[in-house]
Design an enzyme around this catalytic site. Structure first.
Site, short mmCIF file in Angstrom:
data_model
loop_
_atom_site.label_atom_id
_atom_site.label_comp_id
_atom_site.label_asym_id
_atom_site.label_seq_id
_atom_site.Cartn_x
_atom_site.Cartn_y
_atom_site.Cartn_z
N THR A 180 -0.59 56.94 26.59
CA THR A 180 0.33 56.29 26.77
C THR A 180 1.39 56.48 26.10
O THR A 180 1.33 57.04 24.77
CB THR A 180 0.39 54.82 27.02
OG1 THR A 180 -0.26 54.29 25.87
CG2 THR A 180 -0.82 54.44 28.28
N ASP A 181 2.85 56.17 26.42
CA ASP A 181 3.99 56.24 25.36
C ASP A 181 4.43 55.00 24.69
O ASP A 181 3.70 54.15 25.08
CB ASP A 181 5.03 57.14 25.99
CG ASP A 181 5.85 56.51 26.94
OD1 ASP A 181 5.30 55.40 27.24
OD2 ASP A 181 6.30 57.29 28.10
N GLN A 182 5.48 54.84 24.02
CA GLN A 182 6.05 53.80 23.41
C GLN A 182 6.40 52.51 24.44
O GLN A 182 6.36 51.65 24.31
CB GLN A 182 7.06 53.77 22.32
CG GLN A 182 6.76 54.32 21.26
CD GLN A 182 8.07 54.41 20.16
OE1 GLN A 182 9.13 54.95 20.61
NE2 GLN A 182 7.54 54.17 18.97
N GLY A 190 4.24 52.24 26.99
CA GLY A 190 3.39 51.79 27.58
C GLY A 190 2.91 52.40 28.81
O GLY A 190 2.02 51.82 29.70
N VAL A 191 3.74 53.47 29.12
CA VAL A 191 3.13 54.25 30.44
C VAL A 191 2.72 55.46 30.17
O VAL A 191 2.82 56.19 28.93
CB VAL A 191 4.70 54.26 31.31
CG1 VAL A 191 5.08 52.95 31.86
CG2 VAL A 191 5.41 55.30 30.73
#
Length: 138
Positions: free
Chosen positions: A15-17, A19-20
């Site tokens: 995930t990225d910053q 949250g996905v």
């Protein structure tokens, strides 16, 4: 038409910053789906590579519909969209466990000799794969 299914638990590192799931990870999941499809048909990439044959990507496409998040389970569905004896196009759907489409896509591949990168005819070099692909394509 055979459709392979591969379940993948979404890991935090994917995930990225926001949250996905980071967009490039879906491409990796497509590879896992493709590998599952080939396994379902009774073959594997490792044996092909041991013969000095590799299958590079010629084209890849992904359409993002709904983001996935850490803790969810992705279901990667993979099938043979097109096959002409030289090139194969795989189709993909990545779904949530509840069946909502997250990503759709395709990838086109060709088999080549590893040392020269010259294309091979799957029909001639791997007649069993050719037959399985012919029977399994859309």
């Amino acid at each position: 038409m055979h459709i392979a299914e591969k379940k993948i638990e979404v890991r935090y590192a994917e995930t990225d910053q926001m949250g996905v799931v980071y967009h490039a990870n879906y491409i990796i999941w497509m590879e896992l789906g493709r590998t599952q499809l080939i396994k379902d048909l009774g073959f594997n990439y490792a044996e092909m590579e041991a013969d000095g044959i590799i299958s590079p990507v010629l084209d890849i496409q992904a359409s993002y519909k709904k983001p996935m998040h850490y803790g969810e389970t992705a279901i990667v569905k993979t099938w043979i969209e097109k096959y002409d004896g030289l090139r194969v196009t795989y189709g993909y759907e990545i779904l949530t466990e509840s069946g909502i489409v997250s990503v759709t896509g395709t990838s086109m591949h060709v088999c080549v000799k590893k040392d020269s990168f010259r294309p091979i005819l799957i029909k001639r070099v791997y007649p069993e794969w050719h037959e399985a692909y012919e029977q399994s394509k859309k």
